[in-house]
Design a protein around this motif. Structure first.
Motif, short mmCIF file in Angstrom:
data_model
loop_
_atom_site.label_atom_id
_atom_site.label_comp_id
_atom_site.label_asym_id
_atom_site.label_seq_id
_atom_site.Cartn_x
_atom_site.Cartn_y
_atom_site.Cartn_z
N LEU A 18 -29.51 11.21 -62.52
CA LEU A 18 -29.95 11.48 -63.88
C LEU A 18 -28.81 11.18 -64.85
CD1 LEU A 18 -31.62 14.84 -62.92
CD2 LEU A 18 -32.89 13.00 -64.03
N MET A 19 -29.11 10.43 -65.89
CA MET A 19 -28.07 10.09 -66.87
C MET A 19 -28.66 10.14 -68.26
SD MET A 19 -27.81 6.08 -65.82
CE MET A 19 -27.87 6.56 -64.08
N GLN A 122 -34.88 16.98 -64.12
CA GLN A 122 -34.36 17.92 -63.14
C GLN A 122 -35.48 18.83 -62.63
OE1 GLN A 122 -32.39 18.99 -60.67
NE2 GLN A 122 -30.61 18.77 -62.05
N ILE A 123 -35.57 18.99 -61.31
CA ILE A 123 -36.60 19.86 -60.75
C ILE A 123 -36.03 21.20 -60.27
CG2 ILE A 123 -38.02 17.89 -60.10
CD1 ILE A 123 -37.18 18.39 -57.18
N SER A 134 -25.69 20.61 -66.79
CA SER A 134 -26.23 19.33 -67.29
C SER A 134 -27.61 19.60 -67.89
CB SER A 134 -26.33 18.30 -66.16
OG SER A 134 -27.07 18.81 -65.06
N ALA A 135 -27.63 20.36 -68.97
CA ALA A 135 -28.90 20.78 -69.58
C ALA A 135 -29.75 19.61 -70.01
CB ALA A 135 -28.62 21.69 -70.77
N PHE A 136 -29.13 18.47 -70.29
CA PHE A 136 -29.89 17.29 -70.71
C PHE A 136 -30.89 16.84 -69.67
CE2 PHE A 136 -26.31 15.39 -68.42
CZ PHE A 136 -26.92 14.40 -67.68
N GLU A 193 -35.59 10.60 -58.71
CA GLU A 193 -35.45 11.48 -57.55
C GLU A 193 -35.37 10.57 -56.34
OE1 GLU A 193 -34.72 15.23 -56.23
OE2 GLU A 193 -35.20 14.66 -58.30
N HIS A 194 -34.19 10.49 -55.77
CA HIS A 194 -33.95 9.51 -54.71
C HIS A 194 -34.42 10.08 -53.36
CE1 HIS A 194 -31.07 6.22 -53.04
NE2 HIS A 194 -32.26 6.20 -52.46
#
Length: 249
Positions: A18-19, A122-123, A134-136, A193-194
């Motif tokens: 995630l970026m 994010q899950i 990393s709230a973003f 999600e890898h």
């Protein structure tokens, strides 16, 4: 299980990529607004358009007949529940930054939309250390009032105290600043999600995510129709995106 065994005594656990990208829009100046346009279904009435009225509904074979309509909302205040957005295929939505004081000949505000490609968020729970630092990653899109002291969504030091991050996008959102026709910044998160597979060894080749910045009522017509470049010099992608900018990672 927690991963995929893809070699003798070697397992690849599931994980996230995630970026976040910061986009500082200035559409005909710094006075811009964040607009969400939703597509929703409404019953057809005898007075359509105007489905919110009390006119009689239209029936087809004994069932209420529905149609689609667009509804736009100008977001006026920062907030985790208002100036953020997450991709939802059940609720098609366009997120755009526009200057509502500058209209095209047809009365539409000129602006640019952010169109996500393959992506996720994010899950893990909101109170998980990875999420806190990393709230973003909780949002595909967020908009805040531009400030010189809000340069980055995270800090390099957040990994050393994940439960109490030094910098957090949520802190920017919690300011509750006014967003209508002010200098705005968009925070765009893309990721994957890898879910691992044996073909990831020795080279990962199925990875990809991104977004597109696409003009939305910015031009009076499709820019491809007025391009001076010969067809051989104009890529299909540029034509298909109507002047948009693609970012793939």
């Amino acid at each position: 299980g927690y991963g995929t065994t893809y070699h003798a005594n070697l397992s690849a656990p599931v994980h996230s990529h995630l970026m976040n990208f910061k986009a500082d829009f200035d559409i005909f100046g710094t006075q811009n607004s964040f607009i969400k346009t939703f597509v929703e279904t409404v019953p057809v009435t005898s007075d359509t358009p105007g489905p919110d009225s009390d006119h009689e509904k239209v029936f087809l074979n004994g069932k209420t007949l529905y149609t689609k309509r667009m509804r736009s909302e100008v977001i006026t205040t920062e907030g985790k529940d208002s100036s953020t957005a997450v991709v939802n295929t059940r609720k098609p939505t366009v997120w755009r930054i526009a200057n509502t004081d500058v209209k095209n000949p047809y009365g539409e505000a000129r602006g640019y939309a952010v169109i996500p490609a393959r992506t996720n968020i994010q899950i893990l729970p909101d109170d998980h250390p990875f999420t806190l630092c990393s709230a973003f990653t909780k949002y595909n899109f967020a908009v805040t009032h531009r400030k010189d002291d809000e340069q980055h969504p995270t800090s390099v030091y957040d990994g050393y105290g994940m439960s109490e991050p030094y910098i957090s996008l949520d802190d920017y959102l919690n300011d509750g600043d006014h967003l209508k026709q002010v200098d705005l910044v968009a925070w765009i998160t893309v990721g994957k999600e890898h879910i691992t597979r044996s073909e990831d060894l020795p080279l990962v080749s199925n990875f990809g995510s991104g977004f597109m910045l696409q003009p939305w009522n910015y031009f009076d017509r499709n820019g491809a129709l007025t391009s001076d470049a010969p067809p051989s010099e104009t890529s299909d992608r540029a034509t298909d995106n109507n002047g948009g900018c693609v970012l793939e990672v």
